[in-house]
Design a protein around this motif. Structure first.
Motif, short mmCIF file in Angstrom:
data_model
loop_
_atom_site.label_atom_id
_atom_site.label_comp_id
_atom_site.label_asym_id
_atom_site.label_seq_id
_atom_site.Cartn_x
_atom_site.Cartn_y
_atom_site.Cartn_z
N ILE A 98 -12.09 -8.45 -10.01
CA ILE A 98 -13.16 -9.25 -9.40
C ILE A 98 -12.52 -10.37 -8.60
O ILE A 98 -11.74 -11.17 -9.14
N SER A 99 -12.86 -10.45 -7.33
CA SER A 99 -12.28 -11.44 -6.42
C SER A 99 -13.33 -12.47 -6.02
O SER A 99 -14.53 -12.30 -6.28
N THR A 100 -12.88 -13.53 -5.38
CA THR A 100 -13.79 -14.55 -4.87
C THR A 100 -14.27 -14.12 -3.49
O THR A 100 -13.75 -14.52 -2.46
N GLY A 101 -15.28 -13.26 -3.50
CA GLY A 101 -15.79 -12.68 -2.26
C GLY A 101 -14.85 -11.63 -1.71
O GLY A 101 -13.70 -11.49 -2.14
N GLY A 102 -15.35 -10.87 -0.73
CA GLY A 102 -14.50 -9.88 -0.07
C GLY A 102 -13.37 -10.54 0.70
O GLY A 102 -12.25 -10.02 0.74
N SER A 103 -13.64 -11.70 1.30
CA SER A 103 -12.59 -12.39 2.06
C SER A 103 -11.48 -12.88 1.15
O SER A 103 -10.30 -12.86 1.52
N GLY A 104 -11.83 -13.31 -0.08
CA GLY A 104 -10.80 -13.70 -1.04
C GLY A 104 -9.92 -12.54 -1.42
O GLY A 104 -8.70 -12.68 -1.58
N ALA A 105 -10.53 -11.36 -1.58
CA ALA A 105 -9.75 -10.16 -1.90
C ALA A 105 -8.77 -9.85 -0.78
O ALA A 105 -7.59 -9.56 -1.03
N LEU A 106 -9.24 -9.91 0.46
CA LEU A 106 -8.37 -9.60 1.59
C LEU A 106 -7.22 -10.60 1.67
O LEU A 106 -6.07 -10.22 1.92
N ASN A 108 -5.84 -12.32 -0.78
CA ASN A 108 -4.88 -12.11 -1.86
C ASN A 108 -4.02 -10.86 -1.63
O ASN A 108 -2.83 -10.85 -1.93
N VAL A 109 -4.64 -9.81 -1.08
CA VAL A 109 -3.89 -8.60 -0.76
C VAL A 109 -2.85 -8.90 0.33
O VAL A 109 -1.69 -8.45 0.25
N CYS A 110 -3.25 -9.66 1.34
CA CYS A 110 -2.29 -10.02 2.40
C CYS A 110 -1.15 -10.86 1.84
O CYS A 110 0.02 -10.67 2.21
N LEU A 111 -1.47 -11.78 0.95
CA LEU A 111 -0.44 -12.62 0.35
C LEU A 111 0.56 -11.77 -0.44
O LEU A 111 1.77 -12.04 -0.46
N ALA A 112 0.05 -10.72 -1.08
CA ALA A 112 0.91 -9.85 -1.89
C ALA A 112 1.75 -8.90 -1.04
O ALA A 112 2.85 -8.51 -1.47
N LEU A 113 1.27 -8.53 0.14
CA LEU A 113 1.90 -7.45 0.90
C LEU A 113 2.64 -7.88 2.16
O LEU A 113 3.63 -7.24 2.53
N LEU A 114 2.17 -8.93 2.83
CA LEU A 114 2.66 -9.19 4.19
C LEU A 114 3.81 -10.18 4.24
O LEU A 114 3.74 -11.27 3.65
N VAL A 194 -2.48 9.02 6.51
CA VAL A 194 -1.94 7.84 5.84
C VAL A 194 -1.06 8.24 4.66
O VAL A 194 0.04 7.70 4.46
N VAL A 195 -1.51 9.19 3.86
CA VAL A 195 -0.73 9.64 2.70
C VAL A 195 0.59 10.26 3.16
O VAL A 195 1.66 9.99 2.59
N ARG A 196 0.52 11.07 4.20
CA ARG A 196 1.74 11.72 4.69
C ARG A 196 2.77 10.71 5.19
O ARG A 196 3.97 10.91 5.04
N HIS A 197 2.30 9.61 5.76
CA HIS A 197 3.21 8.58 6.26
C HIS A 197 3.58 7.57 5.19
O HIS A 197 4.40 6.66 5.45
N GLY A 198 2.99 7.67 4.02
CA GLY A 198 3.35 6.79 2.93
C GLY A 198 2.95 5.35 3.12
O GLY A 198 3.63 4.43 2.64
N THR A 199 1.85 5.12 3.82
CA THR A 199 1.37 3.75 4.00
C THR A 199 0.09 3.55 3.21
O THR A 199 -0.27 4.35 2.35
N LEU A 200 -0.61 2.47 3.49
CA LEU A 200 -1.75 2.05 2.69
C LEU A 200 -2.97 1.84 3.58
O LEU A 200 -2.84 1.36 4.72
N ILE A 201 -4.14 2.20 3.09
CA ILE A 201 -5.41 1.87 3.72
C ILE A 201 -5.98 0.66 3.01
O ILE A 201 -6.00 0.62 1.77
N VAL A 202 -6.45 -0.34 3.76
CA VAL A 202 -7.28 -1.40 3.20
C VAL A 202 -8.68 -1.17 3.75
O VAL A 202 -8.94 -1.36 4.94
#
Length: 395
Positions: A98-106, A108-114, A194-202
């Motif tokens: 559970i995130s703080t809104g959809g924007s909070g989820a995005l 946090n995901v960016c902070l973890a990945l980018l 996306v699976v074949r290239h081994g990347t991620l969908i957000v």
């Protein structure tokens, strides 16, 4: 020497036309605004929220006013699991959050990945604030061509062959800004690439419950569960101020996200999560959602009818099956950015399409987004008549 007050990522982000328009509208309440992508305030269920809130206090007492688990409030996690399963998403416990809104989820995901200079692939056009988010982390944002069904498989294949993209950001259902929906066959094809290239969908899926006609396809993430982050929210169905989002992602990524969230906001409000759980479990919640869907459906019908009566020849628009937005494309000579100033003078507002392109906007200035959810139904005809007059003079 003066202190440095912005990070390099923040310095790469500037306020844009959306911010400027909203500032102007705050000073002009008489303007019929098709610019604001927010729920109708008359449909925000104050009485229902008051009832749910009392139910929460009666059920849990002061415990819902205390700190809670970073992953989420257990009763809401149970309801969220049922919700995403209804969208064909496999959801083990170690993938749900559970995130703080959809924007909070995005965020946090960016902070973890980018990392700086990472590449994010996006649709053409796409949700402007998301592009800001990606660039604030130092990412390079690459726009991939689309058609009426969403991102083009051949173009995505080429982009993934050229770039080592960290993820592909997509809004496949009632897309903001176009309102288009990606059919199931296209979702399956995109997932395979996306699976074949081994990347991620957000997958940003915050509008999916606002369906007015047609049959809902499975979530895009259901076709590639190990290569997807799924984000949804209650902001459009319950209330934006509740700030509750629901995310499903690979377990290893979620572990990182939760560790980061502890340093950002520790947890999403237990109190708001408890209200959200009551909403999802209550028959009153289903009744409210049906009421919202009926009201927005009527507004969309009124908007498309008014466009047919008032926009000049040469203008065309999408006819979405749901959501909050409709996309208008004018003839090649129409400049929506220039027309906005005249439109505001006449008492009507919209967002120029150029605000939603991550690439060079020079070839996209003949487009605009109309948001109908926040407009009183009785103002739609008048607003589109004013817009039609402006477009006729500018085309």
């Amino acid at each position: 020497m003066a202190p440095r007050l912005r990070s390099r990522g923040a310095a790469a982000v500037r306020s844009g036309p959306i911010d400027d328009i909203f500032a102007a509208l705050a000073r002009r309440p008489e303007v019929v605004s098709f610019a604001v992508g927010a729920p109708d305030p008359t449909l925000l269920p104050a009485e229902l929220v008051a009832t749910l809130s009392q139910n929460v206090i009666d059920r849990y007492g002061s415990a819902v006013l205390q700190y809670g688990m970073t992953r989420g409030f257990a009763p809401l996690l149970d309801e969220a699991r049922n919700l995403v399963r209804s969208r064909d998403i496999r959801c083990p416990h170690d993938r749900l959050h559970i995130s703080t809104g959809g924007s909070g989820a995005l965020h946090n995901v960016c902070l973890a990945l980018l990392d700086p200079l990472d590449v994010v692939l996006v649709e053409t056009p796409t949700y402007g604030p998301a592009v800001k988010e990606f660039r604030s982390h130092g990412a390079t944002v690459v726009a991939v061509p689309c058609d009426e069904f969403g991102i083009l498989p051949e173009a995505l294949e080429q982009a993934l062959s050229r770039y080592d993209a960290t993820f592909v950001y997509l809004l496949p259902t009632f897309q903001n800004p176009t309102g288009r929906t990606m059919p199931a066959w296209r979702r399956e094809r995109i997932a395979e690439i996306v699976v074949r290239h081994g990347t991620l969908i957000v997958e940003d899926d915050v509008y999916t419950d606002l369906r007015y006609r047609g049959v809902a396809p499975p979530a895009l993430s259901s076709f590639a569960p190990d290569n997807s982050v799924y984000i949804t929210s209650l902001s459009k169905t319950l209330a934006p101020a509740i700030r509750v989002g629901i995310t499903v992602m690979p377990a290893d990524l979620l572990e990182t996200v939760l560790a980061l969230k502890q340093g950002i906001d520790m947890q999403t409000s237990t109190y708001c999560q408890a209200i959200a759980a009551e909403f999802l479990a209550s028959p009153a919640g289903s009744t409210h959602l049906a009421h919202v869907v009926g009201a927005y459906s009527a507004k969309l019908d009124a908007l498309t009818a008014a466009l047919g009566r008032h926009l000049p020849a040469g203008f065309r628009w999408t006819e979405p099956e749901g959501g909050m937005f409709l996309w208008v494309e004018g003839p090649a000579g129409f400049d929506a950015d220039a027309a906005l100033t005249e439109a505001l003078r006449h008492g009507v507002a919209f967002l120029p399409g150029s605000a939603f392109y991550a690439d060079d906007v020079a070839g996209h200035r003949n487009t605009m987004r109309l948001s109908f959810a926040n407009v009183p139904r009785d103002d739609i005809e008048r607003g589109i008549a004013l817009l039609g007059a402006v477009c006729g003079g500018a085309a």
